[in-house]
Design a protein around this motif. Structure first.
Motif, PDB file in Angstrom:
ATOM      1  N   ILE A  58      15.225  39.394 -65.464  1.00 49.04           N
ATOM      2  CA  ILE A  58      15.834  40.059 -64.308  1.00 49.04           C
ATOM      3  C   ILE A  58      16.572  41.303 -64.785  1.00 49.04           C
ATOM      4  CG2 ILE A  58      17.582  39.851 -62.507  1.00 49.04           C
ATOM      5  CD1 ILE A  58      16.774  36.922 -62.206  1.00 49.04           C
ATOM      6  N   LEU A  59      16.194  42.445 -64.223  1.00 45.77           N
ATOM      7  CA  LEU A  59      16.755  43.729 -64.617  1.00 45.77           C
ATOM      8  C   LEU A  59      17.944  44.139 -63.755  1.00 45.77           C
ATOM      9  CD1 LEU A  59      13.371  45.652 -65.034  1.00 45.77           C
ATOM     10  CD2 LEU A  59      14.734  44.573 -66.830  1.00 45.77           C
ATOM     11  N   TYR A  60      18.035  43.554 -62.572  1.00 43.67           N
ATOM     12  CA  TYR A  60      19.111  43.905 -61.643  1.00 43.67           C
ATOM     13  C   TYR A  60      19.163  42.833 -60.560  1.00 43.67           C
ATOM     14  CZ  TYR A  60      21.753  46.471 -58.048  1.00 43.67           C
ATOM     15  OH  TYR A  60      22.685  46.851 -57.107  1.00 43.67           O
ATOM     16  N   ALA A  61      20.366  42.447 -60.172  1.00 38.27           N
ATOM     17  CA  ALA A  61      20.519  41.472 -59.094  1.00 38.27           C
ATOM     18  C   ALA A  61      21.772  41.790 -58.298  1.00 38.27           C
ATOM     19  CB  ALA A  61      20.599  40.046 -59.653  1.00 38.27           C
ATOM     20  N   CYS A  62      21.674  41.674 -56.986  1.00 38.68           N
ATOM     21  CA  CYS A  62      22.807  42.031 -56.134  1.00 38.68           C
ATOM     22  C   CYS A  62      22.790  41.187 -54.867  1.00 38.68           C
ATOM     23  CB  CYS A  62      22.743  43.509 -55.761  1.00 38.68           C
ATOM     24  SG  CYS A  62      21.350  43.908 -54.662  1.00 38.68           S
ATOM     25  N   GLU A  63      23.838  41.342 -54.084  1.00 40.59           N
ATOM     26  CA  GLU A  63      23.927  40.732 -52.765  1.00 40.59           C
ATOM     27  C   GLU A  63      23.447  41.730 -51.719  1.00 40.59           C
ATOM     28  OE1 GLU A  63      24.643  37.686 -50.078  1.00 40.59           O
ATOM     29  OE2 GLU A  63      24.874  37.572 -52.251  1.00 40.59           O
ATOM     30  N   ALA A  64      22.696  41.244 -50.769  1.00 43.85           N
ATOM     31  CA  ALA A  64      22.262  42.062 -49.640  1.00 43.85           C
ATOM     32  C   ALA A  64      22.737  41.368 -48.359  1.00 43.85           C
ATOM     33  CB  ALA A  64      20.740  42.221 -49.644  1.00 43.85           C
ATOM     34  N   GLU A 117      24.116  43.690 -63.636  1.00 44.57           N
ATOM     35  CA  GLU A 117      24.137  45.152 -63.663  1.00 44.57           C
ATOM     36  C   GLU A 117      22.753  45.676 -64.021  1.00 44.57           C
ATOM     37  OE1 GLU A 117      26.488  47.162 -62.816  1.00 44.57           O
ATOM     38  OE2 GLU A 117      28.244  45.841 -62.690  1.00 44.57           O
ATOM     39  N   LEU A 118      22.418  46.839 -63.487  1.00 43.24           N
ATOM     40  CA  LEU A 118      21.120  47.442 -63.739  1.00 43.24           C
ATOM     41  C   LEU A 118      20.913  47.633 -65.232  1.00 43.24           C
ATOM     42  CD1 LEU A 118      18.680  48.623 -62.134  1.00 43.24           C
ATOM     43  CD2 LEU A 118      19.769  50.851 -62.348  1.00 43.24           C
ATOM     44  N   ASP A 119      19.763  47.185 -65.730  1.00 43.27           N
ATOM     45  CA  ASP A 119      19.417  47.349 -67.129  1.00 43.27           C
ATOM     46  C   ASP A 119      19.609  48.821 -67.531  1.00 43.27           C
ATOM     47  OD1 ASP A 119      17.133  47.947 -69.302  1.00 43.27           O
ATOM     48  OD2 ASP A 119      17.714  45.845 -69.448  1.00 43.27           O
ATOM     49  N   VAL A 120      20.218  49.033 -68.695  1.00 46.81           N
ATOM     50  CA  VAL A 120      20.573  50.395 -69.131  1.00 46.81           C
ATOM     51  C   VAL A 120      19.374  51.337 -69.082  1.00 46.81           C
ATOM     52  CG1 VAL A 120      21.397  51.792 -71.056  1.00 46.81           C
ATOM     53  CG2 VAL A 120      22.478  49.600 -70.567  1.00 46.81           C
ATOM     54  N   ALA A 121      18.224  50.849 -69.507  1.00 47.86           N
ATOM     55  CA  ALA A 121      17.027  51.696 -69.528  1.00 47.86           C
ATOM     56  C   ALA A 121      16.545  52.047 -68.124  1.00 47.86           C
ATOM     57  CB  ALA A 121      15.904  51.003 -70.297  1.00 47.86           C
ATOM     58  N   SER A 150      15.110  49.128 -48.371  1.00 47.26           N
ATOM     59  CA  SER A 150      15.730  47.947 -48.977  1.00 47.26           C
ATOM     60  C   SER A 150      16.266  48.265 -50.368  1.00 47.26           C
ATOM     61  CB  SER A 150      14.721  46.794 -49.056  1.00 47.26           C
ATOM     62  OG  SER A 150      14.391  46.318 -47.765  1.00 47.26           O
ATOM     63  N   LEU A 151      15.472  48.976 -51.164  1.00 47.01           N
ATOM     64  CA  LEU A 151      15.934  49.362 -52.496  1.00 47.01           C
ATOM     65  C   LEU A 151      17.156  50.269 -52.413  1.00 47.01           C
ATOM     66  CD1 LEU A 151      12.555  50.065 -54.330  1.00 47.01           C
ATOM     67  CD2 LEU A 151      14.192  48.260 -54.870  1.00 47.01           C
ATOM     68  N   TYR A 152      17.159  51.141 -51.429  1.00 45.89           N
ATOM     69  CA  TYR A 152      18.305  52.025 -51.201  1.00 45.89           C
ATOM     70  C   TYR A 152      19.576  51.204 -51.005  1.00 45.89           C
ATOM     71  CZ  TYR A 152      21.086  55.626 -48.734  1.00 45.89           C
ATOM     72  OH  TYR A 152      22.063  56.512 -48.328  1.00 45.89           O
ATOM     73  N   GLU A 153      19.495  50.164 -50.207  1.00 40.60           N
ATOM     74  CA  GLU A 153      20.660  49.333 -49.939  1.00 40.60           C
ATOM     75  C   GLU A 153      21.010  48.463 -51.142  1.00 40.60           C
ATOM     76  OE1 GLU A 153      20.986  47.346 -46.255  1.00 40.60           O
ATOM     77  OE2 GLU A 153      20.463  49.105 -45.055  1.00 40.60           O
ATOM     78  N   TRP A 154      20.014  48.014 -51.894  1.00 37.38           N
ATOM     79  CA  TRP A 154      20.303  47.221 -53.088  1.00 37.38           C
ATOM     80  C   TRP A 154      21.130  48.022 -54.084  1.00 37.38           C
ATOM     81  CZ3 TRP A 154      15.071  44.436 -54.696  1.00 37.38           C
ATOM     82  CH2 TRP A 154      14.643  43.629 -53.620  1.00 37.38           C
ATOM     83  N   MET A 155      20.769  49.286 -54.271  1.00 39.45           N
ATOM     84  CA  MET A 155      21.484  50.121 -55.230  1.00 39.45           C
ATOM     85  C   MET A 155      22.906  50.443 -54.762  1.00 39.45           C
ATOM     86  SD  MET A 155      19.585  50.539 -57.858  1.00 39.45           S
ATOM     87  CE  MET A 155      18.555  49.082 -57.686  1.00 39.45           C
ATOM     88  N   LEU A 156      23.135  50.336 -53.456  1.00 40.46           N
ATOM     89  CA  LEU A 156      24.464  50.611 -52.894  1.00 40.46           C
ATOM     90  C   LEU A 156      25.304  49.342 -52.723  1.00 40.46           C
ATOM     91  CD1 LEU A 156      23.598  53.244 -50.122  1.00 40.46           C
ATOM     92  CD2 LEU A 156      24.876  53.661 -52.227  1.00 40.46           C
ATOM     93  N   SER A 157      24.757  48.200 -53.056  1.00 37.04           N
ATOM     94  CA  SER A 157      25.471  46.947 -52.836  1.00 37.04           C
ATOM     95  C   SER A 157      26.777  46.911 -53.634  1.00 37.04           C
ATOM     96  CB  SER A 157      24.603  45.758 -53.250  1.00 37.04           C
ATOM     97  OG  SER A 157      25.335  44.545 -53.104  1.00 37.04           O
ATOM     98  N   ASP A 171      22.511  36.286 -49.568  1.00 38.75           N
ATOM     99  CA  ASP A 171      21.219  36.971 -49.614  1.00 38.75           C
ATOM    100  C   ASP A 171      21.128  37.690 -50.955  1.00 38.75           C
ATOM    101  OD1 ASP A 171      20.206  36.458 -46.876  1.00 38.75           O
ATOM    102  OD2 ASP A 171      21.988  37.572 -46.292  1.00 38.75           O
ATOM    103  N   ILE A 172      20.526  37.038 -51.932  1.00 37.44           N
ATOM    104  CA  ILE A 172      20.473  37.554 -53.292  1.00 37.44           C
ATOM    105  C   ILE A 172      19.134  38.241 -53.519  1.00 37.44           C
ATOM    106  CG2 ILE A 172      20.607  36.952 -55.738  1.00 37.44           C
ATOM    107  CD1 ILE A 172      22.126  34.378 -54.764  1.00 37.44           C
ATOM    108  N   ARG A 173      19.185  39.467 -53.998  1.00 40.12           N
ATOM    109  CA  ARG A 173      17.968  40.244 -54.232  1.00 40.12           C
ATOM    110  C   ARG A 173      17.950  40.730 -55.681  1.00 40.12           C
ATOM    111  NH1 ARG A 173      17.393  37.791 -50.390  1.00 40.12           N
ATOM    112  NH2 ARG A 173      16.919  38.467 -48.257  1.00 40.12           N
ATOM    113  N   PHE A 174      16.760  40.773 -56.278  1.00 37.78           N
ATOM    114  CA  PHE A 174      16.694  41.210 -57.670  1.00 37.78           C
ATOM    115  C   PHE A 174      15.362  41.878 -57.994  1.00 37.78           C
ATOM    116  CE2 PHE A 174      15.219  36.785 -57.626  1.00 37.78           C
ATOM    117  CZ  PHE A 174      14.113  36.792 -58.463  1.00 37.78           C
ATOM    118  N   ILE A 175      15.383  42.611 -59.103  1.00 34.67           N
ATOM    119  CA  ILE A 175      14.190  43.257 -59.651  1.00 34.67           C
ATOM    120  C   ILE A 175      13.944  42.630 -61.017  1.00 34.67           C
ATOM    121  CG2 ILE A 175      13.158  45.421 -60.446  1.00 34.67           C
ATOM    122  CD1 ILE A 175      15.095  46.885 -58.537  1.00 34.67           C
ATOM    123  N   TYR A 176      12.710  42.257 -61.286  1.00 34.31           N
ATOM    124  CA  TYR A 176      12.410  41.585 -62.550  1.00 34.31           C
ATOM    125  C   TYR A 176      11.183  42.200 -63.207  1.00 34.31           C
ATOM    126  CZ  TYR A 176       8.617  39.172 -60.069  1.00 34.31           C
ATOM    127  OH  TYR A 176       7.476  38.890 -59.346  1.00 34.31           O
TER     128      TYR A 176
END
Length: 248
Positions: free
Chosen positions: A19-25, A102-106, A89-96, A40-45
């Motif tokens: 998982i590279l990033y996880a947040c609440e939506a 936390e977003l993976d440094v890379a 949706s991605l726009y809102e995830w990044m603003l959560s 409402d948990i959302r993530f990028i993997y």
């Protein structure tokens, strides 16, 4: 927080992903949660390299749901392709304001791409349609959540059209920066959301009309908004970096 981290770690093991990033939506991220609100948990993997090279089509989402947790993750390739289309949706995830991983440094450039290079026109039409649909649902069903979502979408629309610098999904901050909606209307919506008795019925009617008029007035401005400047080559380079593949 530990329970959520445990769930994320369990999903990583179960599906063999990172998982590279996880947040609440949703309502908790918006500041509109009630005692009965779920998470409402959302993530990028990212999956192993062989999954992307496989001849067999692989799933690009991971989902898990129960009474308290609604968890959904998108594969990195899916997320990047959607970023190229200015996915809201991605726009809102990044603003959560509630981040579990936390977003993976890379991957930090992805945050800048989404918040700076997205198509304001795509976002504006998304929130305008969301507001319209919820207004229609409110007029048919008279369910409080529809009016709340109509106003929230209108506030997001106002932000996309008129604010070039400050961006948020938190309801109170949106109200504070709004030139259209007021704190009094915000308090009314919180009452509706929590199920409290609302005696000022005229104010509800006025709020409905205000949202409707705001959408109509905004439509003339929306067509002139920027299309966005997300470059597929930049997204592709981020993808290659995460897979450990050197560029040209």
């Amino acid at each position: 927080m530990n329970r959520i981290e445990d769930r994320l770690a369990s999903l990583e093991l179960k599906h063999n992903v990172k998982i590279l990033y996880a947040c609440e939506a949703g309502s908790r991220a918006y500041g509109l949660a009630t005692e009965s609100s779920d998470f409402d948990i959302r993530f990028i993997y990212i999956a192993p390299l062989k999954d992307y090279l496989s001849l067999r089509k692989k799933k690009d989402t991971i989902s898990q749901q129960d009474d308290m947790y609604d968890i959904q993750g998108w594969d990195l390739k899916k997320a990047l392709l959607l970023a190229g289309k200015s996915n809201p949706s991605l726009y809102e995830w990044m603003l959560s304001p509630i981040v579990y991983r936390e977003l993976d440094v890379a991957m930090l450039p992805l945050n800048d791409i989404i918040l700076k290079d997205y198509s304001r026109k795509v976002l504006a039409f998304h929130y305008a349609n969301m507001a319209k649909n919820n207004l229609h649902a409110w007029s048919k069903k008279n369910v409080a959540s529809h009016l709340v979502h109509a106003v929230r979408a209108s506030l997001m629309l106002e932000q996309v059209i008129h604010n070039d610098e400050f961006a948020t999904i938190e309801f109170q901050h949106l109200i504070k920066n709004s030139n259209t909606f007021t704190n009094e209307e915000s308090s009314l919506l919180f009452c509706l959301k929590t199920g409290e008795e609302v005696t000022d019925i005229p104010l509800i009617s006025q709020l409905f009309a205000k949202v409707s008029n705001f959408i109509t007035a905004s439509e003339e401005l929306m067509v002139h908004l920027e299309e966005g400047k997300v470059k597929l080559s930049v997204l592709e380079e981020l993808f290659f970096q995460q897979l450990g593949i050197e560029g040209e």
